[in-house]
Design a protein around this motif. Structure first.
Motif, PDB file in Angstrom:
ATOM      1  N   ARG A   1       0.868  -1.175   0.000  1.00  0.00           N
ATOM      2  CA  ARG A   1       0.000   0.000   0.000  1.00  0.00           C
ATOM      3  C   ARG A   1       0.909   1.229   0.000  1.00  0.00           C
ATOM      4  O   ARG A   1       1.912   1.268   0.723  1.00  0.00           O
ATOM      5  CB  ARG A   1      -0.860  -0.015   1.271  1.00  0.00           C
ATOM      6  N   GLN A   2       0.572   2.234  -0.805  1.00  0.00           N
ATOM      7  CA  GLN A   2       1.360   3.458  -0.826  1.00  0.00           C
ATOM      8  C   GLN A   2       0.436   4.664  -0.675  1.00  0.00           C
ATOM      9  O   GLN A   2      -0.467   4.878  -1.489  1.00  0.00           O
ATOM     10  CB  GLN A   2       2.186   3.574  -2.110  1.00  0.00           C
ATOM     11  N   ASP A   3       0.675   5.451   0.353  1.00  0.00           N
ATOM     12  CA  ASP A   3      -0.029   6.708   0.543  1.00  0.00           C
ATOM     13  C   ASP A   3       0.748   7.817  -0.169  1.00  0.00           C
ATOM     14  O   ASP A   3       1.964   7.691  -0.363  1.00  0.00           O
ATOM     15  CB  ASP A   3      -0.193   7.001   2.028  1.00  0.00           C
ATOM     16  N   PRO A   4       0.077   8.910  -0.545  1.00  0.00           N
ATOM     17  CA  PRO A   4       0.758   9.975  -1.311  1.00  0.00           C
ATOM     18  C   PRO A   4       1.999  10.493  -0.598  1.00  0.00           C
ATOM     19  O   PRO A   4       1.971  10.813   0.590  1.00  0.00           O
ATOM     20  CB  PRO A   4      -0.318  11.059  -1.408  1.00  0.00           C
TER      21      PRO A   4
ATOM     22  N   THR B   1      -2.927   4.002  -2.925  1.00  0.00           N
ATOM     23  CA  THR B   1      -2.534   3.286  -4.138  1.00  0.00           C
ATOM     24  C   THR B   1      -2.010   1.925  -3.721  1.00  0.00           C
ATOM     25  O   THR B   1      -1.162   1.824  -2.840  1.00  0.00           O
ATOM     26  CB  THR B   1      -1.467   4.056  -4.928  1.00  0.00           C
ATOM     27  N   TYR B   2      -2.524   0.882  -4.348  1.00  0.00           N
ATOM     28  CA  TYR B   2      -2.120  -0.482  -4.037  1.00  0.00           C
ATOM     29  C   TYR B   2      -1.201  -0.975  -5.147  1.00  0.00           C
ATOM     30  O   TYR B   2      -1.566  -0.979  -6.323  1.00  0.00           O
ATOM     31  CB  TYR B   2      -3.344  -1.372  -3.867  1.00  0.00           C
ATOM     32  N   LEU B   3      -0.009  -1.368  -4.732  1.00  0.00           N
ATOM     33  CA  LEU B   3       1.030  -1.788  -5.668  1.00  0.00           C
ATOM     34  C   LEU B   3       1.239  -3.298  -5.604  1.00  0.00           C
ATOM     35  O   LEU B   3       1.257  -3.878  -4.510  1.00  0.00           O
ATOM     36  CB  LEU B   3       2.362  -1.114  -5.335  1.00  0.00           C
TER      37      LEU B   3
ATOM     38  N   THR C   1      -2.959   0.568  -8.505  1.00  0.00           N
ATOM     39  CA  THR C   1      -4.366   0.945  -8.601  1.00  0.00           C
ATOM     40  C   THR C   1      -4.646   1.929  -7.479  1.00  0.00           C
ATOM     41  O   THR C   1      -4.405   1.619  -6.306  1.00  0.00           O
ATOM     42  CB  THR C   1      -5.297  -0.271  -8.448  1.00  0.00           C
ATOM     43  N   THR C   2      -5.130   3.114  -7.853  1.00  0.00           N
ATOM     44  CA  THR C   2      -5.455   4.132  -6.853  1.00  0.00           C
ATOM     45  C   THR C   2      -6.905   3.985  -6.453  1.00  0.00           C
ATOM     46  O   THR C   2      -7.809   4.127  -7.274  1.00  0.00           O
ATOM     47  CB  THR C   2      -5.183   5.536  -7.410  1.00  0.00           C
ATOM     48  N   VAL C   3      -7.102   3.667  -5.184  1.00  0.00           N
ATOM     49  CA  VAL C   3      -8.443   3.432  -4.647  1.00  0.00           C
ATOM     50  C   VAL C   3      -8.879   4.633  -3.823  1.00  0.00           C
ATOM     51  O   VAL C   3      -8.142   5.084  -2.938  1.00  0.00           O
ATOM     52  CB  VAL C   3      -8.463   2.158  -3.774  1.00  0.00           C
ATOM     53  N   THR C   4     -10.061   5.148  -4.119  1.00  0.00           N
ATOM     54  CA  THR C   4     -10.649   6.243  -3.345  1.00  0.00           C
ATOM     55  C   THR C   4     -11.974   5.746  -2.789  1.00  0.00           C
ATOM     56  O   THR C   4     -12.840   5.303  -3.551  1.00  0.00           O
ATOM     57  CB  THR C   4     -10.887   7.481  -4.213  1.00  0.00           C
ATOM     58  N   VAL C   5     -12.094   5.803  -1.465  1.00  0.00           N
ATOM     59  CA  VAL C   5     -13.316   5.351  -0.807  1.00  0.00           C
ATOM     60  C   VAL C   5     -14.034   6.569  -0.221  1.00  0.00           C
ATOM     61  O   VAL C   5     -13.483   7.268   0.638  1.00  0.00           O
ATOM     62  CB  VAL C   5     -13.010   4.329   0.307  1.00  0.00           C
ATOM     63  N   ARG C   6     -15.231   6.809  -0.681  1.00  0.00           N
ATOM     64  CA  ARG C   6     -16.006   7.964  -0.225  1.00  0.00           C
ATOM     65  C   ARG C   6     -16.933   7.552   0.910  1.00  0.00           C
ATOM     66  O   ARG C   6     -17.551   6.482   0.866  1.00  0.00           O
ATOM     67  CB  ARG C   6     -16.840   8.526  -1.372  1.00  0.00           C
TER      68      ARG C   6
END
Lengths: 113, 111
Positions: free
Chosen positions: B37-40, B85-87, B105-110
Motif C-alpha cells: 500500500r502506498q499513501d501519497p 494506491t495499491y502496488l 491501482t489508486t483506490v478512493t473510498v467515499r
C-alpha cells in the motif's frame, strides 16, 4: 516496531552537483536496496547490496551512481553529477531474507533544478 | 514488455462497497508476489506475500489471492482510510531478488 529511516526527506540541488542520500535499514537486516519513483510512474529498481558489495544493478544505475555502507548502520546512495531527469522519490529498502518481503523507508524527494 | 500489469488504474468506491483489484504477471518463474500500500508522498507499506497458486492471505478488510497468471486484492466493506494506491510487485526466480512493480491501482473510498 523497527523501521527503515531516510534522510533528508527533501533535497533540492543544482544540475551537475553531487548528492548523497542516506538510509538506516532495519538493524538485523542483511540485504539492502535502492529504488526510485519518478512522479506518476512505477517504482523502479536501482541496485541491491549484500555483504558490502553490489549484488545486482539496473540499467539506470550507471557510473554516476554509487552505493556504500560506510558503517554498521548507514547505507548511502551517491549521485555524482545530477541531471534534471534524476528528479524523483528515492526509496531505500531492506530485508533479512532476500526471498521475503522488503521493507521500505519513507523516501527522499530529490529535485534537480 | 511489462512484467506486471495492474487494473483498473483507478477505482472509486462508496464506503462499504466491496471490490477487487487485479495484478497480471508474466515471468518465467515466480518466486513471490507482493502487495504493498502506498499513501501519497510515502514509501510502500508491505501488506502480503504470496508464493504459490491457490495461496490466500487476509488482513482486516483485505484478502489477496494468487493463480498462475494473476493475483487479486479483494477489499471487503472498505472504509475511507483504505484510500491509497495499491502496488503489486513480483520477484522472479531468474532475478537477483529485486522487485518489479506494477503501476498501481489508486483506490478512493467515499464516506
Amino acid at each position: 516496531e523497527p523501521e527503515v529511516t531516510q534522510t533528508p526527506s527533501h533535497q533540492v540541488t543544482q544540475m551537475g552537483q553531487e548528492v548523497i542520500l542516506r538510509c538506516v535499514p532495519i538493524s538485523n537486516h542483511l540485504y539492502f536496496y535502492w529504488y526510485r519513483q519518478i512522479l506518476g510512474q512505477k517504482v523502479e529498481f536501482l541496485v541491491s547490496f549484500y555483504n558490502n558489495e553490489i549484488s545486482e544493478k539496473s540499467e539506470i544505475f550507471d557510473d554516476q551512481f554509487s552505493v556504500e555502507r560506510p558503517d554498521g548502520s548507514n547505507f548511502t546512495l551517491k549521485i555524482r553529477s545530477t541531471k534534471l531527469e534524476d528528479s524523483a522519490m528515492y526509496f531505500c529498502a531492506s530485508t533479512r531474507d532476500r526471498a521475503n518481503e522488503q521493507f521500505f523507508g519513507p523516501g527522499t524527494r530529490l529535485t534537480v533544478l | 514488455e511489462d512484467q506486471v500489469t495492474q487494473s483498473p488504474e483507478a477505482l472509486r468506491l462508496q464506503e462499504g462497497e466491496s471490490s477487487s483489484l487485479n495484478c497480471s504477471y508474466t515471468v518465467s518463474g515466480l518466486r513471490g508476489l507482493f502487495w504493498y500500500r502506498q499513501d501519497p508522498g510515502k514509501g510502500p507499506e508491505f501488506l502480503f506475500t504470496l508464493y504459490s497458486a491457490g495461496e490466500e492471505k487476509e488482513k482486516e478488510r483485505l484478502k489477496a489471492t494468487l493463480t498462475k497468471k494473476e493475483s487479486f486484492l479483494h477489499i471487503t466493506a472498505p472504509k475511507p482510510e483504505d484510500s491509497a494506491t495499491y502496488l503489486c510487485a513480483v520477484q522472479e526466480i531468474t532475478n537477483d531478488y529485486k522487485l518489479s512493480f506494477g503501476a498501481g491501482t489508486t483506490v478512493t473510498v467515499r464516506a
